[in-house]
Design an enzyme around this catalytic site. Structure first.
Site, mmCIF file in Angstrom:
data_model
loop_
_atom_site.group_PDB
_atom_site.id
_atom_site.type_symbol
_atom_site.label_atom_id
_atom_site.label_comp_id
_atom_site.label_asym_id
_atom_site.label_seq_id
_atom_site.Cartn_x
_atom_site.Cartn_y
_atom_site.Cartn_z
ATOM 1 N N THR A 27 31.313 38.376 34.760
ATOM 2 C CA THR A 27 30.098 39.173 34.627
ATOM 3 C C THR A 27 30.408 40.379 33.743
ATOM 4 O O THR A 27 31.565 40.646 33.406
ATOM 5 C CB THR A 27 29.588 39.681 35.991
ATOM 6 O OG1 THR A 27 30.476 40.718 36.474
ATOM 7 C CG2 THR A 27 29.512 38.568 37.018
ATOM 8 N N VAL A 57 34.591 41.581 37.311
ATOM 9 C CA VAL A 57 33.635 42.679 37.430
ATOM 10 C C VAL A 57 34.154 43.821 36.560
ATOM 11 O O VAL A 57 35.328 44.178 36.634
ATOM 12 C CB VAL A 57 33.492 43.139 38.894
ATOM 13 C CG1 VAL A 57 32.406 44.193 39.013
ATOM 14 C CG2 VAL A 57 33.201 41.956 39.817
ATOM 15 N N VAL A 83 39.267 42.729 37.731
ATOM 16 C CA VAL A 83 38.649 43.908 37.124
ATOM 17 C C VAL A 83 38.727 43.824 35.606
ATOM 18 O O VAL A 83 39.815 43.758 35.030
ATOM 19 C CB VAL A 83 39.323 45.198 37.615
ATOM 20 C CG1 VAL A 83 38.640 46.413 36.995
ATOM 21 C CG2 VAL A 83 39.275 45.290 39.144
ATOM 22 N N LYS A 84 37.564 43.809 34.974
ATOM 23 C CA LYS A 84 37.501 43.793 33.514
ATOM 24 C C LYS A 84 37.655 45.210 32.981
ATOM 25 O O LYS A 84 36.938 46.125 33.393
ATOM 26 C CB LYS A 84 36.170 43.205 33.041
ATOM 27 C CG LYS A 84 36.017 41.737 33.329
ATOM 28 C CD LYS A 84 34.669 41.206 32.872
ATOM 29 C CE LYS A 84 34.635 40.998 31.389
ATOM 30 N NZ LYS A 84 33.367 40.313 30.969
ATOM 31 N N ILE A 85 38.586 45.368 32.063
ATOM 32 C CA ILE A 85 38.901 46.673 31.485
ATOM 33 C C ILE A 85 38.895 46.532 29.969
ATOM 34 O O ILE A 85 39.530 45.620 29.426
ATOM 35 C CB ILE A 85 40.275 47.172 31.976
ATOM 36 C CG1 ILE A 85 40.244 47.378 33.502
ATOM 37 C CG2 ILE A 85 40.687 48.451 31.263
ATOM 38 C CD1 ILE A 85 41.577 47.714 34.116
#
Length: 219
Positions: A27, A57, A83-85
């Site tokens: 997402t 996310v 965790v998207k960074i």
């Protein structure tokens, strides 16, 4: 090749899951905003539907300490949260520091557009890296060439970071990703539906059913 669905729409996730091909979900803030639901509500619904597969996310912080704080909070939402960074200096630094600190945070370096960015993502210990092949095509460069170079670099050095081919626009992107041996393709729902459709399949099935009717075949 693992197949992730690139969406925040719960009904699309359920449909891919029911097909038996769902390996994960990605997402981003844009996709979540399209659901019309509050951000946290949308994410928690997805995590409930997909409790045992990776769900990416994205953070919205852009400074190292802010990214670390947000990443650790997101990770608490579920054991399968990734965790998207973004691939910026502060983002890479945050991943490196969390990695050294032993933080239990799985990370996905997003907004990657070059092999060198992907190299740095692997060097800092990212769990996943997401090169955006469609957006590279949009600026009149070859996204698949960039992806191939990333695959070659990772294979050569034996990096453990998994490659998620992202920003997929059509079925030929998927075909070429599979041929390259990419670990994962995150695919929009409409493209997943196109993958199993073929005019010759439709034509052949129509002929078989007609012949079965003529032959009086029934179950």
């Amino acid at each position: 090749m693992k197949i992730f669905v690139d969406t925040a729409v719960l009904e699309e996730i359920k449909a891919v899951k029911e097909m038996g091909i769902l390996d994960g979900v990605t997402t981003n803030p844009t996709l979540v905003s399209k659901t019309g639901k509050p951000w946290k509500e949308a994410i928690l619904e997805i995590l409930k539907e997909v409790p045992d597969k990776p769900v990416s996310v994205e953070v919205i912080a852009t400074d190292c300490e802010g990214i670390k704080k947000e990443a650790k909070e997101l990770a608490k939402l579920g054991p399968n949260v990734v965790v998207k960074i973004p691939c910026i200096e502060e983002g890479l630094r945050a991943i490196s520091e969390m990695h050294r600190e032993g933080a239990k945070v799985k990370t996905n370096v997003t907004l990657v557009f070059s092999p060198l960015q992907a190299l740095l993502a692997a060097k800092v210990g990212a769990t996943y890296v997401s090169p955006f092949i469609g957006r590279i095509d949009d600026i009149s460069y070859d996204g698949m060439q960039v992806l191939e170079e990333i695959v070659d670099i990772y294979d050569f050095y034996g990096f453990e970071t998994e490659i998620i081919a992202a920003s997929i626009r059509h079925v030929d992107h998927v075909r070429r990703c599979a041929a390259l041996g990419v670990d994962i393709a995150t695919i929009p729902f409409k493209v997943i539906k196109q993958m199993y459709r073929h005019p010759l399949t439709d034509k052949g099935l129509e002929r078989f059913l007609e012949d079965a009717k003529k032959a009086g075949i029934s179950i």
